[in-house]
Design a protein around this motif. Sequence first.
Motif, PDB file in Angstrom:
ATOM      1  N   GLY A   1       0.813  -1.217   0.000  1.00 45.55           N
ATOM      2  CA  GLY A   1       0.000   0.000   0.000  1.00 45.55           C
ATOM      3  C   GLY A   1       0.844   1.264   0.000  1.00 45.55           C
ATOM      4  O   GLY A   1       0.437   2.291  -0.547  1.00 45.55           O
ATOM      5  N   LYS A   2       2.034   1.186   0.620  1.00 51.89           N
ATOM      6  CA  LYS A   2       2.890   2.368   0.701  1.00 51.89           C
ATOM      7  C   LYS A   2       3.954   2.401  -0.402  1.00 51.89           C
ATOM      8  O   LYS A   2       4.711   3.370  -0.488  1.00 51.89           O
ATOM      9  CB  LYS A   2       3.578   2.407   2.075  1.00 51.89           C
ATOM     10  CG  LYS A   2       2.584   2.608   3.226  1.00 51.89           C
ATOM     11  CD  LYS A   2       3.270   2.689   4.558  1.00 51.89           C
ATOM     12  CE  LYS A   2       4.088   3.970   4.689  1.00 51.89           C
ATOM     13  NZ  LYS A   2       3.242   5.174   4.655  1.00 51.89           N
TER      14      LYS A   2
ATOM     15  N   PRO B   1       3.751   1.840  -4.273  1.00 55.00           N
ATOM     16  CA  PRO B   1       3.016   1.521  -5.515  1.00 55.00           C
ATOM     17  C   PRO B   1       3.894   0.831  -6.565  1.00 55.00           C
ATOM     18  O   PRO B   1       3.390  -0.023  -7.320  1.00 55.00           O
ATOM     19  CB  PRO B   1       2.565   2.900  -6.008  1.00 55.00           C
ATOM     20  CG  PRO B   1       2.540   3.761  -4.788  1.00 55.00           C
ATOM     21  CD  PRO B   1       3.656   3.269  -3.920  1.00 55.00           C
TER      22      PRO B   1
ATOM     23  N   GLU C   1       4.106  -2.748  -5.618  1.00 58.75           N
ATOM     24  CA  GLU C   1       2.782  -3.367  -5.793  1.00 58.75           C
ATOM     25  C   GLU C   1       2.515  -3.647  -7.272  1.00 58.75           C
ATOM     26  O   GLU C   1       2.022  -4.719  -7.635  1.00 58.75           O
ATOM     27  CB  GLU C   1       1.708  -2.439  -5.217  1.00 58.75           C
ATOM     28  CG  GLU C   1       0.330  -3.079  -5.111  1.00 58.75           C
ATOM     29  CD  GLU C   1      -0.536  -2.744  -6.306  1.00 58.75           C
ATOM     30  OE1 GLU C   1      -0.289  -1.726  -6.955  1.00 58.75           O
ATOM     31  OE2 GLU C   1      -1.465  -3.540  -6.582  1.00 58.75           O
TER      32      GLU C   1
ATOM     33  N   LEU D   1      -4.280  -3.176   1.950  1.00 60.89           N
ATOM     34  CA  LEU D   1      -3.766  -2.346   0.847  1.00 60.89           C
ATOM     35  C   LEU D   1      -4.776  -1.261   0.478  1.00 60.89           C
ATOM     36  O   LEU D   1      -4.428  -0.081   0.315  1.00 60.89           O
ATOM     37  CB  LEU D   1      -3.469  -3.246  -0.358  1.00 60.89           C
ATOM     38  CG  LEU D   1      -2.699  -2.646  -1.539  1.00 60.89           C
ATOM     39  CD1 LEU D   1      -1.968  -3.751  -2.295  1.00 60.89           C
ATOM     40  CD2 LEU D   1      -3.580  -1.898  -2.504  1.00 60.89           C
ATOM     41  N   LEU D   2      -6.062  -1.663   0.391  1.00 56.51           N
ATOM     42  CA  LEU D   2      -7.115  -0.696   0.063  1.00 56.51           C
ATOM     43  C   LEU D   2      -7.233   0.366   1.151  1.00 56.51           C
ATOM     44  O   LEU D   2      -7.410   1.558   0.854  1.00 56.51           O
ATOM     45  CB  LEU D   2      -8.458  -1.425  -0.089  1.00 56.51           C
ATOM     46  CG  LEU D   2      -9.689  -0.556  -0.346  1.00 56.51           C
ATOM     47  CD1 LEU D   2      -9.552   0.178  -1.684  1.00 56.51           C
ATOM     48  CD2 LEU D   2     -10.966  -1.399  -0.336  1.00 56.51           C
TER      49      LEU D   2
ATOM     50  N   ILE E   1      -4.888   1.490   3.200  1.00 54.64           N
ATOM     51  CA  ILE E   1      -3.756   2.429   3.120  1.00 54.64           C
ATOM     52  C   ILE E   1      -3.952   3.423   1.978  1.00 54.64           C
ATOM     53  O   ILE E   1      -3.679   4.623   2.114  1.00 54.64           O
ATOM     54  CB  ILE E   1      -2.442   1.642   2.912  1.00 54.64           C
ATOM     55  CG1 ILE E   1      -2.108   0.811   4.159  1.00 54.64           C
ATOM     56  CG2 ILE E   1      -1.295   2.588   2.575  1.00 54.64           C
ATOM     57  CD1 ILE E   1      -1.680   1.616   5.355  1.00 54.64           C
ATOM     58  N   ARG E   2      -4.480   2.912   0.852  1.00 54.01           N
ATOM     59  CA  ARG E   2      -4.669   3.783  -0.317  1.00 54.01           C
ATOM     60  C   ARG E   2      -5.897   4.687  -0.178  1.00 54.01           C
ATOM     61  O   ARG E   2      -6.058   5.618  -0.984  1.00 54.01           O
ATOM     62  CB  ARG E   2      -4.830   2.912  -1.581  1.00 54.01           C
ATOM     63  CG  ARG E   2      -3.610   2.075  -1.917  1.00 54.01           C
ATOM     64  CD  ARG E   2      -2.562   2.877  -2.649  1.00 54.01           C
ATOM     65  NE  ARG E   2      -1.365   2.115  -2.883  1.00 54.01           N
ATOM     66  CZ  ARG E   2      -1.195   1.251  -3.882  1.00 54.01           C
ATOM     67  NH1 ARG E   2      -2.181   1.073  -4.748  1.00 54.01           N
ATOM     68  NH2 ARG E   2      -0.069   0.595  -4.009  1.00 54.01           N
ATOM     69  N   SER E   3      -6.768   4.414   0.796  1.00 55.23           N
ATOM     70  CA  SER E   3      -8.030   5.159   0.896  1.00 55.23           C
ATOM     71  C   SER E   3      -7.952   6.379   1.805  1.00 55.23           C
ATOM     72  O   SER E   3      -8.979   7.001   2.089  1.00 55.23           O
ATOM     73  CB  SER E   3      -9.145   4.225   1.418  1.00 55.23           C
ATOM     74  OG  SER E   3      -9.342   3.148   0.537  1.00 55.23           O
TER      75      SER E   3
ATOM     76  N   GLU F   1      -2.883   6.643   8.811  1.00 57.56           N
ATOM     77  CA  GLU F   1      -3.065   5.493   7.921  1.00 57.56           C
ATOM     78  C   GLU F   1      -3.558   4.257   8.660  1.00 57.56           C
ATOM     79  O   GLU F   1      -4.383   3.499   8.137  1.00 57.56           O
ATOM     80  CB  GLU F   1      -1.755   5.201   7.188  1.00 57.56           C
ATOM     81  CG  GLU F   1      -1.358   6.317   6.236  1.00 57.56           C
ATOM     82  CD  GLU F   1       0.021   6.112   5.624  1.00 57.56           C
ATOM     83  OE1 GLU F   1       0.281   6.714   4.574  1.00 57.56           O
ATOM     84  OE2 GLU F   1       0.821   5.350   6.209  1.00 57.56           O
TER      85      GLU F   1
END
Length: 262
Positions: free
Chosen positions: A87-88, A90, A93, A143-144, A146-148, A172
Amino acid sequence: MRKVPSILPWITTPALLIVVTVIWEVAVRTFEISPLVLPAPSVVFQELIVVLQTPVTWSHIQTTITEIVLGFTFGVLAGLVVGVILGKAPLIEASVRPLIIALEVVPKVALIPLFVIWFGFGMTTKVIIAALLAFFPVMLNVLLGIRSVDPGHRDVMRSVNAGRWKTFTHLEVKSMMPHMFAGMETAIVLAVIGTIVGEYLAGSEGLGYLVVRTLNELNAPALFAVIILLAAIGLIMYFLVTSMKRVFIPWHESVYGRRVAA
């Protein structure tokens, strides 16, 4: 908008179970269905008491619960760590996403023979299968989460000169936790399934093995009794995981009350 009464499931669920059981009992007696095909609930209940009074049954229950808890714990920890990293980062990922998807779509049942070759018929094989199944929903949800994080909230953290670690722990993590628990609710169900399938295909103890043994004996009432035990263990595990949300995220809407349209 109004809240759903919290007592509602404790009324409707037992009522539905009673209705289904009565219909089942009446249908078996009316159509004189063979107990080898579909035993009556009264017969299953009597067999359940016999199974529970057998000392070796509790050894099988203990084995299954241990495998589920270990597999779920390892799967959640691995999913949490990998989810945060991806998530941190990209770039990482994007690089490993094809591998993750490939691992996700591989039927885990097909891997059991390999794990048996590598780790034998003991507990390790079942724990690994349970952990693999529990890993993916947790990892994807973390992951979602962290990205949200709202970009505006990140700006606020920058405005107070918060560093990366402080941003992670104060912003986070809070954003990630509801997603993580959503993944854990799916993960515990998959961990139970993975454990039972592992015991079914490569076990000499546990409730999955007991299913195979009762099936070979063509003992349908005992088979139903073991299935009821498995359902009870799965429900208790799911309830425990769901209850953890009240401790860790009491501020989230999924905890303090579900809302429905008035």
